[in-house]
Design a protein around this motif. Structure first.
Motif, PDB file in Angstrom:
ATOM      1  N   ASP A 418       0.841  -1.197   0.000  1.00  0.00           N
ATOM      2  CA  ASP A 418       0.000   0.000   0.000  1.00  0.00           C
ATOM      3  C   ASP A 418       0.875   1.245   0.000  1.00  0.00           C
ATOM      4  OD1 ASP A 418      -2.052   1.726   0.051  1.00  0.00           O
ATOM      5  OD2 ASP A 418      -2.972   1.009   1.899  1.00  0.00           O
ATOM      6  N   ALA A 419       1.752   1.316  -0.972  1.00  0.00           N
ATOM      7  CA  ALA A 419       2.616   2.479  -1.183  1.00  0.00           C
ATOM      8  C   ALA A 419       2.925   2.540  -2.667  1.00  0.00           C
ATOM      9  CB  ALA A 419       3.905   2.354  -0.374  1.00  0.00           C
ATOM     10  N   ARG A 443      -7.179  -1.114 -16.067  1.00  0.00           N
ATOM     11  CA  ARG A 443      -7.573   0.277 -16.327  1.00  0.00           C
ATOM     12  C   ARG A 443      -8.983   0.343 -16.906  1.00  0.00           C
ATOM     13  NH1 ARG A 443      -7.599   3.221 -21.000  1.00  0.00           N
ATOM     14  NH2 ARG A 443      -6.507   1.584 -22.148  1.00  0.00           N
ATOM     15  N   ILE A 444      -9.248  -0.481 -17.899  1.00  0.00           N
ATOM     16  CA  ILE A 444     -10.563  -0.475 -18.548  1.00  0.00           C
ATOM     17  C   ILE A 444     -11.639  -0.949 -17.586  1.00  0.00           C
ATOM     18  CG2 ILE A 444     -11.904  -1.576 -20.381  1.00  0.00           C
ATOM     19  CD1 ILE A 444      -9.222  -1.617 -21.997  1.00  0.00           C
ATOM     20  N   ALA A 445     -11.291  -1.906 -16.729  1.00  0.00           N
ATOM     21  CA  ALA A 445     -12.257  -2.424 -15.753  1.00  0.00           C
ATOM     22  C   ALA A 445     -12.452  -1.488 -14.570  1.00  0.00           C
ATOM     23  CB  ALA A 445     -11.812  -3.797 -15.262  1.00  0.00           C
ATOM     24  N   LYS A 446     -11.681  -0.383 -14.534  1.00  0.00           N
ATOM     25  CA  LYS A 446     -11.758   0.599 -13.440  1.00  0.00           C
ATOM     26  C   LYS A 446     -11.466  -0.046 -12.091  1.00  0.00           C
ATOM     27  CE  LYS A 446     -14.923   3.757 -15.813  1.00  0.00           C
ATOM     28  NZ  LYS A 446     -14.867   3.067 -17.117  1.00  0.00           N
ATOM     29  N   ILE A 447     -10.478  -0.935 -12.104  1.00  0.00           N
ATOM     30  CA  ILE A 447     -10.005  -1.539 -10.861  1.00  0.00           C
ATOM     31  C   ILE A 447      -8.807  -0.724 -10.388  1.00  0.00           C
ATOM     32  CG2 ILE A 447      -8.911  -3.574  -9.848  1.00  0.00           C
ATOM     33  CD1 ILE A 447     -10.595  -5.247 -11.821  1.00  0.00           C
ATOM     34  N   PRO A 448      -8.921  -0.045  -9.258  1.00  0.00           N
ATOM     35  CA  PRO A 448      -7.847   0.864  -8.825  1.00  0.00           C
ATOM     36  C   PRO A 448      -6.594   0.106  -8.403  1.00  0.00           C
ATOM     37  CG  PRO A 448      -9.548   0.668  -7.132  1.00  0.00           C
ATOM     38  CD  PRO A 448     -10.058  -0.082  -8.320  1.00  0.00           C
ATOM     39  N   TYR A 449      -5.615   0.152  -9.249  1.00  0.00           N
ATOM     40  CA  TYR A 449      -4.327  -0.474  -8.933  1.00  0.00           C
ATOM     41  C   TYR A 449      -3.178   0.282  -9.587  1.00  0.00           C
ATOM     42  CZ  TYR A 449      -0.394  -3.696  -8.954  1.00  0.00           C
ATOM     43  OH  TYR A 449       0.851  -4.230  -8.818  1.00  0.00           O
ATOM     44  N   ALA A 450      -3.175   0.354 -10.916  1.00  0.00           N
ATOM     45  CA  ALA A 450      -2.064   0.980 -11.630  1.00  0.00           C
ATOM     46  C   ALA A 450      -2.541   2.224 -12.356  1.00  0.00           C
ATOM     47  CB  ALA A 450      -1.442  -0.005 -12.614  1.00  0.00           C
ATOM     48  N   ALA A 451      -1.808   3.313 -12.220  1.00  0.00           N
ATOM     49  CA  ALA A 451      -2.102   4.564 -12.919  1.00  0.00           C
ATOM     50  C   ALA A 451      -1.063   4.764 -14.007  1.00  0.00           C
ATOM     51  CB  ALA A 451      -2.081   5.739 -11.947  1.00  0.00           C
ATOM     52  N   TYR A 452      -1.546   5.059 -15.196  1.00  0.00           N
ATOM     53  CA  TYR A 452      -0.640   5.286 -16.316  1.00  0.00           C
ATOM     54  C   TYR A 452       0.087   6.613 -16.100  1.00  0.00           C
ATOM     55  CZ  TYR A 452       0.997   5.746 -21.084  1.00  0.00           C
ATOM     56  OH  TYR A 452       1.786   5.884 -22.184  1.00  0.00           O
ATOM     57  N   ALA A 453       1.425   6.586 -16.149  1.00  0.00           N
ATOM     58  CA  ALA A 453       2.208   7.764 -15.775  1.00  0.00           C
ATOM     59  C   ALA A 453       2.942   8.409 -16.926  1.00  0.00           C
ATOM     60  CB  ALA A 453       3.228   7.387 -14.677  1.00  0.00           C
ATOM     61  N   ALA A 487       2.011   1.905  -9.616  1.00  0.00           N
ATOM     62  CA  ALA A 487       1.078   0.915  -9.070  1.00  0.00           C
ATOM     63  C   ALA A 487       1.069   0.967  -7.552  1.00  0.00           C
ATOM     64  CB  ALA A 487       1.443  -0.488  -9.546  1.00  0.00           C
ATOM     65  N   GLN A 488      -0.094   0.700  -6.980  1.00  0.00           N
ATOM     66  CA  GLN A 488      -0.261   0.665  -5.532  1.00  0.00           C
ATOM     67  C   GLN A 488      -1.478  -0.188  -5.195  1.00  0.00           C
ATOM     68  OE1 GLN A 488      -1.111   4.483  -3.797  1.00  0.00           O
ATOM     69  NE2 GLN A 488      -0.949   3.760  -1.692  1.00  0.00           N
ATOM     70  N   TRP A 489      -1.248  -1.264  -4.468  1.00  0.00           N
ATOM     71  CA  TRP A 489      -2.387  -2.048  -3.998  1.00  0.00           C
ATOM     72  C   TRP A 489      -3.015  -1.321  -2.820  1.00  0.00           C
ATOM     73  CZ3 TRP A 489      -3.788  -3.772   0.758  1.00  0.00           C
ATOM     74  CH2 TRP A 489      -4.915  -4.620   0.802  1.00  0.00           C
ATOM     75  N   THR A 490      -4.339  -1.246  -2.829  1.00  0.00           N
ATOM     76  CA  THR A 490      -5.095  -0.751  -1.682  1.00  0.00           C
ATOM     77  C   THR A 490      -6.271  -1.704  -1.466  1.00  0.00           C
ATOM     78  OG1 THR A 490      -6.687   0.603  -2.909  1.00  0.00           O
ATOM     79  CG2 THR A 490      -4.555   1.615  -2.402  1.00  0.00           C
TER      80      THR A 490
END
Length: 801
Positions: A418-419, A443-453, A487-490
């Motif tokens: 979680d960082a 990303r398409i599934a809107k699962i919050p994990y990885a943000a395109y940077a 990426a950040q697992w929450t």
């Protein structure tokens, strides 16, 4: 309802996520030895309790309840190792006591209640379980409890708002915040169980009188009925312990329960419950540094030390010293000891039994940081919040999406903490291309994990930083050598994975289903082309094939130039990088004919799309740029047709002048027209016979293309200069706003070239140099006179001294 019997139960009030509550609760249970323990929590999650205390389950974890009727909504009940509810459940299993959860079920928690949700956070009980009711597409949105986060900032707000009971308590005891009041009054002192119970009941009885408790009183009625029903005739009140939020326990003890209010609760909605990992950072954020849990790792240390906050303080200071030393700061064990002594002294001066977080921070600033709080905020808070991520035992099976996600994370060595962590994927490596496909599906599934940077394109080093994935046009994600992700697992990641199972059993199925829904909502060729690109990026052959068919159908009747150009850009990207980018079976042979047909249709609509005012043609001008780029980069399209269409715009007096100017600039840069021709066109457009406003608009569009190249051309600048000098004074005021807009985009380099060419065109260079020589000569004479005067003044000063 037998309220006397209810009040005779061993009611133990707790503050959620409070180490002192959990320690005194365990001692109290050891003393009264109940046969049944009833705990505040969703009643339909009782079946999860065995998994909650499974040896393979490591807190922090959370009960997750979510709707299964297609409406996105969920709620979380997190547990740390020092959460009193967790301690109560664990004690019951260890001692063979019956244990059940007795709060309103999840389906009722997520149901609408007079315009809001029932929730499970207590206004009167700071630290009540914080609701996370995600609605309108926000799955697992972490909420902030009513009465949390703002309490204790002062006796009353600057605006004269009503002072809360929490602020009043802190002010009455002379503390700066409610959290400081709580730590000093309840957390740090070593109470015996019965004294703690009585003190907290007294506080809760006072606190529950503040604010509107309608929904919580309805919950009181529900829980009271549950307790009495589950006691039945087999259990006497002294054989039952009820572990509840302090406000609920106080209501039961005071027999202040209205059974009729239970009917006000809404009917439950379809839902399911499971157990998921949680984390200390999320636990802290969720509570807004409230509920006695501003820093989970710090309280975990105190819990592990048997409630010894002095030891927890010393451990934190030692860790902080190591942080400073690793980062090159001067810090020694002597500094640590001095900071600890100061923390203890501050606590004593403030009448506290043991130091708390406020004393830790202030002592650290005064000693190790020499009065500078920067390093405390940068290093200390992460140390006291912690990064612990829980683990759920095998009794709770993960659904197929969770299994796939965690398998891929392990095999591809992706971040699982979680960082936030940044990494780059090389798209020349097939393994990392597969990782890119996975991240795009998330990303398409809107699962919050990885943000395109960011990106690094094959044609250069252009990068886009700080953009969320959905903000990046899909066509920009094709032609790259690499992708940069953060990426950040929450806990919200697992929440979304659980909720999305209704859409498919694999991430590919979920992404495909959502892309098909997007496709069904499309009305133009450009929108369908975006779905096509996302289908390629997510390696969804089914979605890509359906999007291709939709593009063909839309294009046949699409008269919108920007939409067709957008589709051409997408097809051009696929023609260049194709299915090899996404590992799909999409045939590249299909793309070329689609590009040819769509481009031809777009060119036919160029003239009509550029007719209108400036606002109407703003999107069309971007479409012209796109078609121009496609015409020059893709040999399969009809480049001649585009050049003819662009030349038609240049010669037309009907289309918007800025579009004509833009087309002229594009043709000039592409060398489709030479210097003589562009001089002729600009001369005609900016000539005396032209309306000044239309001429200025043509100039604005002309300079939009590549101002540097254009202003370096002396013939072009001469035509511009002649136009500007020929504007009648009475018309200049009306033309000025357009001229300002036209020249606003010129940078320092462009302005310098423009000035040089204007001087050359007006043959002012020789005159300027002559004037400069005259000025320099005058300056020399003046300096000579000043030097003589200064020398005489110095001589006079010497004689005077």
């Amino acid at each position: 309802m037998d309220l006397d019997r209810l009040a005779s139960v061993h009611l133990f009030p707790v503050r959620h996520h409070s180490p002192r509550s959990s320690a005194t609760l365990r001692a109290y249970l050891d003393e009264v030895r109940p046969k049944a323990v009833f705990v505040e929590g969703p009643s339909d999650a009782t079946a999860l309790l065995e998994a909650l205390v499974d040896p393979k389950t490591v807190p922090p974890v959370a009960i997750l309840g979510y709707r299964t009727d297609g409406t996105p909504a969920s709620s979380l009940w997190p547990f740390a190792a020092y959460s009193p509810e967790y301690v109560a459940v664990k004690w019951a299993f260890e001692n063979g006591a019956r244990v059940e959860l007795i709060d309103v079920p999840v389906g009722m928690t997520l149901a609408p209640f007079e315009g809001a949700t029932v929730g499970h956070d207590d206004v009167e009980d700071p630290g009540g379980h914080e609701g996370e009711a995600g609605r309108e597409g926000e799955a697992g949105r972490e909420g902030e409890a009513d009465g949390e986060g703002d309490e204790g900032d002062g006796p009353a707000s600057a605006g004269g708002e009503h002072e809360s009971i929490y602020e009043a308590c802190a002010r009455a005891r002379g503390f700066r915040s409610f959290e400081e009041f709580w730590e000093a009054s309840f957390e740090a002192p070593r109470y015996d169980p019965r004294s703690f119970r009585e003190a907290l009941l007294a506080y809760a009885d006072l606190a529950r009188s503040d604010g509107d408790r309608l929904v919580h009183r309805a919950r009181d009625a529900y829980m009271a009925r549950c307790i009495l029903e589950r006691m039945g005739t087999d259990l006497a009140p002294h054989e039952v312990a009820a572990v509840l939020g302090a406000a609920h326990a106080a209501a039961f003890a005071a027999r202040d329960v209205d059974p009729a209010l239970e009917a006000r609760l809404p009917a439950p909605v379809p839902c399911a419950v499971t157990l998921i990992p949680f984390s200390f950072p999320r636990l802290s954020e969720q509570l807004g540094y409230g509920a006695g849990n501003r820093a989970p790792q710090y309280y975990q240390r105190a819990h592990d030390a048997g409630g010894d906050f002095r030891r927890a303080t010393l451990e934190v200071l030692i860790d902080f010293t190591e942080h400073l030393r690793l980062r090159g700061f001067m810090a020694s064990l002597a500094d640590t000891i001095e900071a600890f002594r100061l923390a203890v002294a501050l606590a004593e001066l403030r009448g506290k039994a043991e130091p708390g977080l406020d004393e830790v921070r202030e002592a650290t600033i005064a000693t190790m940081c020499r009065g500078d709080a920067t390093h405390v905020d940068g290093f200390l808070w992460p140390a006291v919040i912690g990064r612990n991520v829980g683990r759920v035992g095998s009794r709770i099976g993960k659904n197929s999406l969770q299994e796939e996600f965690w398998r891929e994370v392990r095999e591809r060595r992706l971040p699982a903490t979680d960082a936030p962590e940044s990494f780059r994927l090389s798209l020349t490596n097939q393994v990392e291309v597969g990782t890119s496909v996975l991240l795009h599906r998330l990303r398409i599934a809107k699962i919050p994990y990885a943000a395109y940077a960011g990106t690094r394109r094959t044609g250069g080093a252009t990068r886009r930083r700080g953009q969320a994935p959905q903000e990046v046009p899909p066509d920009e994600l094709l032609g790259q050598l690499s992708e940069t992700w953060e990426a950040q697992w929450t806990p919200a990641t697992d929440v979304a994975l659980v909720e999305k199972i209704v859409l498919g059993d694999t991430l590919e199925e979920v992404a495909t289903r959502l892309l098909e829904e997007d496709l069904a909502a499309c009305h133009t060729t450009g929108e369908a082309a975006d779905v096509l690109l996302n289908g390629v990026l997510a390696s969804s052959a089914r979605a890509a094939a359906a999007a291709l068919r939709a593009c063909d159908q839309f294009a046949a009747g699409d008269s919108d130039l920007p939409s067709l150009a957008r589709a051409c850009r997408a097809f051009a990207g696929l023609a260049s990088f194709g299915s090899s980018r996404s590992l799909t079976s999409l045939g590249d042979a299909v793309i070329a004919p689609m590009l040819e047909k769509t481009f031809a249709r777009a060119v036919l609509r160029v003239h009509g799309g550029c007719t209108g005012n400036d606002e109407a043609v703003a999107a069309a001008k971007e479409a012209l740029r796109t078609l121009h780029d496609v015409a020059l980069s893709q040999p399969i399209v009809d480049r001649g047709a585009w050049l003819d269409a662009a030349r038609g715009l240049v010669d037309s007096e009907v289309v918007n002048p800025t579009a004509s100017g833009l087309a002229c600039g594009l043709l000039y840069l592409a060398q489709a027209i030479d210097d003589a021709e562009v001089t002729r066109i600009v001369g005609l457009r900016l000539g005396g016979a032209a309306e000044p406003e239309a001429a200025a608009a043509f100039l604005a569009g002309f300079l939009e293309v590549n101002a540097l190249v254009l202003v370096k051309s002396r013939p072009v600048v001469e035509a511009l200069d002649e136009f500007l000098g020929g504007i009648a004074p009475e018309r200049f005021k009306d033309t000025l706003p357009i001229l300002r807009r036209a020249f606003a985009g010129l940078g320092a380099t462009e302005r310098r070239y423009l000035l040089e060419n204007v001087l050359a065109a007006r043959k002012l260079g020789d005159k300027a140099r002559a004037a400069q020589a005259v000025l320099l000569e005058k300056d020399r004479e003046k300096l000579k006179e000043m030097s003589e005067d200064l020398s005489q003044a110095m001589d006079d000063l010497d004689e005077l001294l």
